[in-house]
Design an enzyme around this catalytic site. Structure first.
Site, mmCIF file in Angstrom:
data_model
loop_
_atom_site.group_PDB
_atom_site.id
_atom_site.type_symbol
_atom_site.label_atom_id
_atom_site.label_comp_id
_atom_site.label_asym_id
_atom_site.label_seq_id
_atom_site.Cartn_x
_atom_site.Cartn_y
_atom_site.Cartn_z
ATOM 1 N N ARG A 87 23.154 51.902 28.849
ATOM 2 C CA ARG A 87 23.926 52.635 29.587
ATOM 3 C C ARG A 87 25.414 52.217 29.583
ATOM 4 O O ARG A 87 25.430 51.020 29.086
ATOM 5 C CB ARG A 87 23.705 52.251 31.191
ATOM 6 C CG ARG A 87 22.268 52.880 31.627
ATOM 7 C CD ARG A 87 22.202 52.776 33.305
ATOM 8 N NE ARG A 87 23.609 53.303 33.903
ATOM 9 C CZ ARG A 87 23.653 54.649 34.326
ATOM 10 N NH1 ARG A 87 22.698 55.485 34.015
ATOM 11 N NH2 ARG A 87 24.685 54.969 34.980
ATOM 12 N N HIS A 105 24.381 44.502 18.740
ATOM 13 C CA HIS A 105 24.391 46.010 18.219
ATOM 14 C C HIS A 105 23.872 45.775 16.776
ATOM 15 O O HIS A 105 24.313 44.671 15.850
ATOM 16 C CB HIS A 105 25.727 46.360 18.140
ATOM 17 C CG HIS A 105 25.863 47.848 17.776
ATOM 18 N ND1 HIS A 105 25.604 48.839 18.530
ATOM 19 C CD2 HIS A 105 26.255 48.417 16.485
ATOM 20 C CE1 HIS A 105 25.766 49.882 17.786
ATOM 21 N NE2 HIS A 105 25.954 49.763 16.639
ATOM 22 N N LEU A 140 33.548 51.206 23.544
ATOM 23 C CA LEU A 140 32.029 51.009 23.307
ATOM 24 C C LEU A 140 31.940 50.350 21.976
ATOM 25 O O LEU A 140 32.596 50.721 21.078
ATOM 26 C CB LEU A 140 31.317 52.479 23.356
ATOM 27 C CG LEU A 140 30.067 52.520 22.720
ATOM 28 C CD1 LEU A 140 29.010 51.765 23.871
ATOM 29 C CD2 LEU A 140 29.565 53.921 22.514
HETATM 30 C C1 GRF Z 1 18.230 46.507 19.630
HETATM 31 O O1 GRF Z 1 18.100 46.932 18.546
HETATM 32 C C2 GRF Z 1 19.613 46.006 19.984
HETATM 33 O O2 GRF Z 1 20.375 45.992 18.742
HETATM 34 C C3 GRF Z 1 20.207 47.148 20.672
HETATM 35 O O3 GRF Z 1 19.072 47.527 21.337
HETATM 36 C C4 GRF Z 1 17.788 47.237 20.867
HETATM 37 C C5 GRF Z 1 17.191 46.521 21.778
HETATM 38 O O4 GRF Z 1 15.881 45.926 21.627
HETATM 39 N N1 GRF Z 1 21.148 46.754 21.522
HETATM 40 P P1 GRF Z 1 14.896 45.314 22.471
HETATM 41 O O5 GRF Z 1 14.893 45.849 23.876
HETATM 42 O O6 GRF Z 1 15.373 44.019 22.692
HETATM 43 O O7 GRF Z 1 13.345 45.379 22.008
#
Ligand code: GRF
Length: 215
Positions: A87, A105, A140
């Site tokens: 979100r 990210h 973002l």
């Molecule tokens: C990961 O790819 C992270 O980089 C992104 O969201 C994903 C989260 O994965 N922000 P998880 O829910 O921790 O398995």
């Protein structure tokens, strides 16, 4: 070490990695906007407090964020850790917790912001990509960068295997970043750059793929 809350929406593999890295005792609460997030199950069975704030029950982003903020404040966390929280947070929320919210990210920011960053990198045929841990601002995927980890995009990788290499990297890098923040080793300078106190063994080379760079 201080305490933190983790915000998730789905799988929760980064949450699991934090717990496995010895941070479970520092997690005050796991909050999900999705009642069906798999990560909630993991948290519950691990004995971590969970809260659900289903965004579908709120008329606007601001009202949802207000409830989120109230819930977070119950725990007075040192840090708010986004881990797959799908979100966008309102600027009111982000500014209230300035320099207290971090995110991971799956690309080398500022490249490939937004969704499907791994696929964006693959399709662009870059030679290296990776993951970035950064502070969250109201722009973002653009906040001050704390650490980056690098994955070479070798020929044998498919979009799927590249995504899992990046995730594996996240699982070692993100807990490391959280520990550094909680122990006071990460500082944001007035120009919004980040300086990290480095100790012996910090810039770890893991096997042939993983390499972290702390800012
Ligand atoms: C990961 O790819 C992270 O980089 C992104 O969201 C994903 C989260 O994965 N922000 P998880 O829910 O921790 O398995």
């Amino acid at each position: 070490m201080g305490n933190f809350v983790v915000l998730i929406s789905n799988r929760g593999s980064n949450l699991e990695a934090m717990c496995n890295a010895g941070l479970i005792g520092c997690i005050s609460c796991v909050i999900s906007n999705n009642p069906n997030a798999m990560g909630l199950e993991f948290a519950k069975t691990s004995g971590v407090t969970t809260k659900i704030i289903d965004n579908k029950n709120y008329i606007s982003r601001e009202v949802f964020d207000e409830e989120l903020s109230k819930t977070i404040d119950l725990f007075s966390p040192q840090l708010i850790v986004l881990a797959g929280f799908m979100r966008i947070l309102s600027s009111g929320f982000v500014n209230k917790y300035k320099n207290k919210i971090i995110n991971i990210h799956p690309s080398l920011l500022p490249s490939f912001v937004g969704a499907n960053a791994q696929k964006q990198a693959f399709n662009t045929r870059v030679k290296v990509t990776g993951a970035t841990a950064h502070y969250v601002t109201d722009r973002l995927d653009h906040g001050p960068i704390i650490a980056q980890g690098i994955i070479p995009v070798t020929q044998h990788l498919s979009p799927e295997s590249l995504a899992s290499e990046i995730l594996r990297l996240e699982h070692t890098m993100y807990p490391f970043v959280i520990k550094k923040i909680l122990t006071g080793d990460v500082e944001i300078n007035t120009d919004n750059s980040v300086t990290t106190q480095k100790h012996d063994g910090d810039n770890i080379q893991l096997g042939e793929f993983f390499n972290y760079i702390f800012y």
